[in-house]
Write a protein that holds these residues in place. Structure first.
Motif, PDB file in Angstrom:
ATOM      1  N   ALA A   1      42.651  69.716  48.267  1.00  0.00           N
ATOM      2  CA  ALA A   1      41.757  70.505  47.399  1.00  0.00           C
ATOM      3  C   ALA A   1      42.137  70.242  45.952  1.00  0.00           C
ATOM      4  CB  ALA A   1      41.857  71.995  47.709  1.00  0.00           C
ATOM      5  N   THR A   2      41.176  70.434  45.058  1.00  0.00           N
ATOM      6  CA  THR A   2      41.426  70.330  43.622  1.00  0.00           C
ATOM      7  C   THR A   2      40.898  71.592  42.957  1.00  0.00           C
ATOM      8  OG1 THR A   2      41.205  67.923  43.697  1.00  0.00           O
ATOM      9  CG2 THR A   2      41.052  68.972  41.530  1.00  0.00           C
ATOM     10  N   TRP A   3      41.782  72.249  42.211  1.00  0.00           N
ATOM     11  CA  TRP A   3      41.448  73.488  41.507  1.00  0.00           C
ATOM     12  C   TRP A   3      41.407  73.241  40.010  1.00  0.00           C
ATOM     13  CZ3 TRP A   3      40.529  78.328  43.666  1.00  0.00           C
ATOM     14  CH2 TRP A   3      40.759  78.445  45.040  1.00  0.00           C
ATOM     15  N   LYS A   4      40.587  74.031  39.311  1.00  0.00           N
ATOM     16  CA  LYS A   4      40.440  73.826  37.873  1.00  0.00           C
ATOM     17  C   LYS A   4      40.141  75.142  37.162  1.00  0.00           C
ATOM     18  CE  LYS A   4      37.902  70.329  36.749  1.00  0.00           C
ATOM     19  NZ  LYS A   4      36.731  69.445  36.490  1.00  0.00           N
ATOM     20  N   PHE A   5      40.802  75.344  36.026  1.00  0.00           N
ATOM     21  CA  PHE A   5      40.433  76.376  35.061  1.00  0.00           C
ATOM     22  C   PHE A   5      39.870  75.665  33.835  1.00  0.00           C
ATOM     23  CE2 PHE A   5      43.732  79.364  36.885  1.00  0.00           C
ATOM     24  CZ  PHE A   5      42.879  80.432  37.106  1.00  0.00           C
ATOM     25  N   GLU A   6      38.747  76.162  33.304  1.00  0.00           N
ATOM     26  CA  GLU A   6      38.186  75.666  32.060  1.00  0.00           C
ATOM     27  C   GLU A   6      37.964  76.849  31.130  1.00  0.00           C
ATOM     28  OE1 GLU A   6      35.110  72.281  32.889  1.00  0.00           O
ATOM     29  OE2 GLU A   6      35.085  73.664  34.598  1.00  0.00           O
TER      30      GLU A   6
ATOM     31  N   GLU B   1      35.055  82.652  51.231  1.00  0.00           N
ATOM     32  CA  GLU B   1      36.385  83.226  50.993  1.00  0.00           C
ATOM     33  C   GLU B   1      36.960  82.734  49.669  1.00  0.00           C
ATOM     34  OE1 GLU B   1      38.274  83.877  55.443  1.00  0.00           O
ATOM     35  OE2 GLU B   1      38.685  82.005  54.393  1.00  0.00           O
ATOM     36  N   LEU B   2      36.816  81.434  49.419  1.00  0.00           N
ATOM     37  CA  LEU B   2      37.342  80.881  48.172  1.00  0.00           C
ATOM     38  C   LEU B   2      36.620  81.464  46.969  1.00  0.00           C
ATOM     39  CD1 LEU B   2      37.802  77.166  49.297  1.00  0.00           C
ATOM     40  CD2 LEU B   2      39.598  78.877  48.962  1.00  0.00           C
ATOM     41  N   ARG B   3      35.303  81.667  47.098  1.00  0.00           N
ATOM     42  CA  ARG B   3      34.536  82.266  45.996  1.00  0.00           C
ATOM     43  C   ARG B   3      35.028  83.684  45.711  1.00  0.00           C
ATOM     44  NH1 ARG B   3      29.960  81.583  48.006  1.00  0.00           N
ATOM     45  NH2 ARG B   3      29.377  79.648  46.964  1.00  0.00           N
ATOM     46  N   GLU B   4      35.311  84.457  46.758  1.00  0.00           N
ATOM     47  CA  GLU B   4      35.836  85.813  46.561  1.00  0.00           C
ATOM     48  C   GLU B   4      37.200  85.775  45.880  1.00  0.00           C
ATOM     49  OE1 GLU B   4      35.879  88.215  50.068  1.00  0.00           O
ATOM     50  OE2 GLU B   4      33.834  87.666  50.621  1.00  0.00           O
ATOM     51  N   GLY B   5      38.039  84.823  46.280  1.00  0.00           N
ATOM     52  CA  GLY B   5      39.344  84.694  45.648  1.00  0.00           C
ATOM     53  C   GLY B   5      39.239  84.328  44.179  1.00  0.00           C
ATOM     54  N   ILE B   6      38.318  83.421  43.862  1.00  0.00           N
ATOM     55  CA  ILE B   6      38.092  83.040  42.471  1.00  0.00           C
ATOM     56  C   ILE B   6      37.614  84.240  41.662  1.00  0.00           C
ATOM     57  CG2 ILE B   6      36.501  81.732  40.983  1.00  0.00           C
ATOM     58  CD1 ILE B   6      36.785  79.395  42.975  1.00  0.00           C
ATOM     59  N   ARG B   7      36.662  84.982  42.209  1.00  0.00           N
ATOM     60  CA  ARG B   7      36.143  86.160  41.495  1.00  0.00           C
ATOM     61  C   ARG B   7      37.255  87.162  41.222  1.00  0.00           C
ATOM     62  NH1 ARG B   7      33.311  88.136  37.679  1.00  0.00           N
ATOM     63  NH2 ARG B   7      32.226  86.191  38.059  1.00  0.00           N
TER      64      ARG B   7
ATOM     65  N   HIS C   1      32.413  77.637  42.374  1.00  0.00           N
ATOM     66  CA  HIS C   1      32.948  78.009  41.064  1.00  0.00           C
ATOM     67  C   HIS C   1      32.373  79.354  40.663  1.00  0.00           C
ATOM     68  CE1 HIS C   1      29.019  76.330  39.897  1.00  0.00           C
ATOM     69  NE2 HIS C   1      29.108  77.166  38.869  1.00  0.00           N
ATOM     70  N   ASP C   2      33.006  79.949  39.680  1.00  0.00           N
ATOM     71  CA  ASP C   2      32.509  81.191  39.092  1.00  0.00           C
ATOM     72  C   ASP C   2      33.045  81.250  37.672  1.00  0.00           C
ATOM     73  OD1 ASP C   2      31.239  83.625  38.769  1.00  0.00           O
ATOM     74  OD2 ASP C   2      32.220  84.602  40.474  1.00  0.00           O
ATOM     75  N   GLU C   3      32.509  82.146  36.871  1.00  0.00           N
ATOM     76  CA  GLU C   3      32.960  82.252  35.492  1.00  0.00           C
ATOM     77  C   GLU C   3      32.805  83.682  35.012  1.00  0.00           C
ATOM     78  OE1 GLU C   3      28.940  80.719  33.204  1.00  0.00           O
ATOM     79  OE2 GLU C   3      30.335  79.218  33.984  1.00  0.00           O
TER      80      GLU C   3
ATOM     81  N   LEU D   1      35.711  81.844  30.729  1.00  0.00           N
ATOM     82  CA  LEU D   1      36.688  81.289  31.667  1.00  0.00           C
ATOM     83  C   LEU D   1      35.971  80.925  32.955  1.00  0.00           C
ATOM     84  CD1 LEU D   1      39.609  80.615  32.509  1.00  0.00           C
ATOM     85  CD2 LEU D   1      39.811  82.999  33.308  1.00  0.00           C
ATOM     86  N   ARG D   2      36.098  79.672  33.353  1.00  0.00           N
ATOM     87  CA  ARG D   2      35.489  79.188  34.591  1.00  0.00           C
ATOM     88  C   ARG D   2      36.598  78.695  35.520  1.00  0.00           C
ATOM     89  NH1 ARG D   2      32.185  75.319  32.594  1.00  0.00           N
ATOM     90  NH2 ARG D   2      30.488  76.823  32.428  1.00  0.00           N
ATOM     91  N   GLN D   3      36.540  79.061  36.786  1.00  0.00           N
ATOM     92  CA  GLN D   3      37.455  78.517  37.779  1.00  0.00           C
ATOM     93  C   GLN D   3      36.628  77.876  38.883  1.00  0.00           C
ATOM     94  OE1 GLN D   3      40.088  81.132  40.018  1.00  0.00           O
ATOM     95  NE2 GLN D   3      41.621  79.522  40.151  1.00  0.00           N
ATOM     96  N   SER D   4      37.109  76.728  39.368  1.00  0.00           N
ATOM     97  CA  SER D   4      36.394  76.022  40.428  1.00  0.00           C
ATOM     98  C   SER D   4      37.382  75.408  41.401  1.00  0.00           C
ATOM     99  CB  SER D   4      35.490  74.935  39.833  1.00  0.00           C
ATOM    100  OG  SER D   4      36.259  73.983  39.102  1.00  0.00           O
ATOM    101  N   VAL D   5      36.887  75.119  42.593  1.00  0.00           N
ATOM    102  CA  VAL D   5      37.661  74.407  43.603  1.00  0.00           C
ATOM    103  C   VAL D   5      36.735  73.452  44.335  1.00  0.00           C
ATOM    104  CG1 VAL D   5      37.329  76.210  45.367  1.00  0.00           C
ATOM    105  CG2 VAL D   5      39.253  74.615  45.566  1.00  0.00           C
TER     106      VAL D   5
END
Length: 199
Positions: free
Chosen positions: A107-112, A156-162, A10-12, A122-126
């Protein structure tokens, strides 16, 4: 770290805009595809035109090592201006998990979204798994390298989230830029992976 444990990242980011404005952007399922190099395109299914609990959308993905694949995502939690969660399934059984089931996603994705300091956090996680995915297929071929494979993909997923978070931040804080793929692409240049439709 093992695939069976459902690892995730996740990242925010803090955005200088109200939750309503940030929500307008994150509820646009096409936005990550404008930023990402992996997620190519998305479209609502079954007559849906926007986020609603139970609504589904199709994603088309491309990765240099995994090739191309299609997913169907189901919205499993939704609180306008606060929470948007979708479960990604494998409708073509490409990865051998059997019938697509949002209760057992690949996979499960989330925006908070949380109000913070006059703006929005804004936080996004997978979280990957539990259903088989391209990631688990790679692990089955090289089980002794499971941790390395997971670490690489989660990176890779962390880079995409960022990239997605920075893209949303730029568009929310400079609304005049919104409405063009060029602006979103510029906000997310350097993205190494998709954000939202695959694992």
């Amino acid at each position: 770290m093992r695939y069976a444990d459902g690892p995730g990242v996740h990242d925010e980011v803090h955005i200088g805009a109200a939750p309503a404005e940030v929500w307008r952007l994150v509820a646009d399922i096409g936005l990550p595809a404008r930023i990402s190099t992996e997620l190519q395109r998305v479209e609502w299914l079954d007559g849906a035109t926007g986020p609603a609990l139970g609504a589904a959308f199709e994603g088309h993905n491309r990765h240099p090592m995994a090739g191309e694949w299609r997913t169907v995502s189901h919205i499993v939690a939704l609180e306008p201006e606060r929470l948007f969660t979708w479960a990604v399934t494998d409708p073509d059984n490409r990865f051998g998990g059997g019938p697509a089931d949002p209760a057992l996603p690949l996979a499960t994705w989330k925006f908070e979204l949380l109000p913070e300091d006059g703006g929005t956090l804004l936080r996004q996680s997978v979280r990957v798994g539990p259903a088989p995915s391209g990631l688990s297929v790679a692990i089955s071929r090289m089980p002794d390298r499971e941790e390395q494979i997971l670490a690489m993909r989660l990176g890779e997923l962390r880079e995409g989230i960022r990239a997605t978070l920075e893209g949303v931040k730029r568009l929310a804080e400079e609304p005049a830029l919104d409405g063009g793929a060029d602006a979103a692409a510029g906000a997310g240049s350097g993205s190494a992976s998709g954000s939202g439709s695959g694992a």
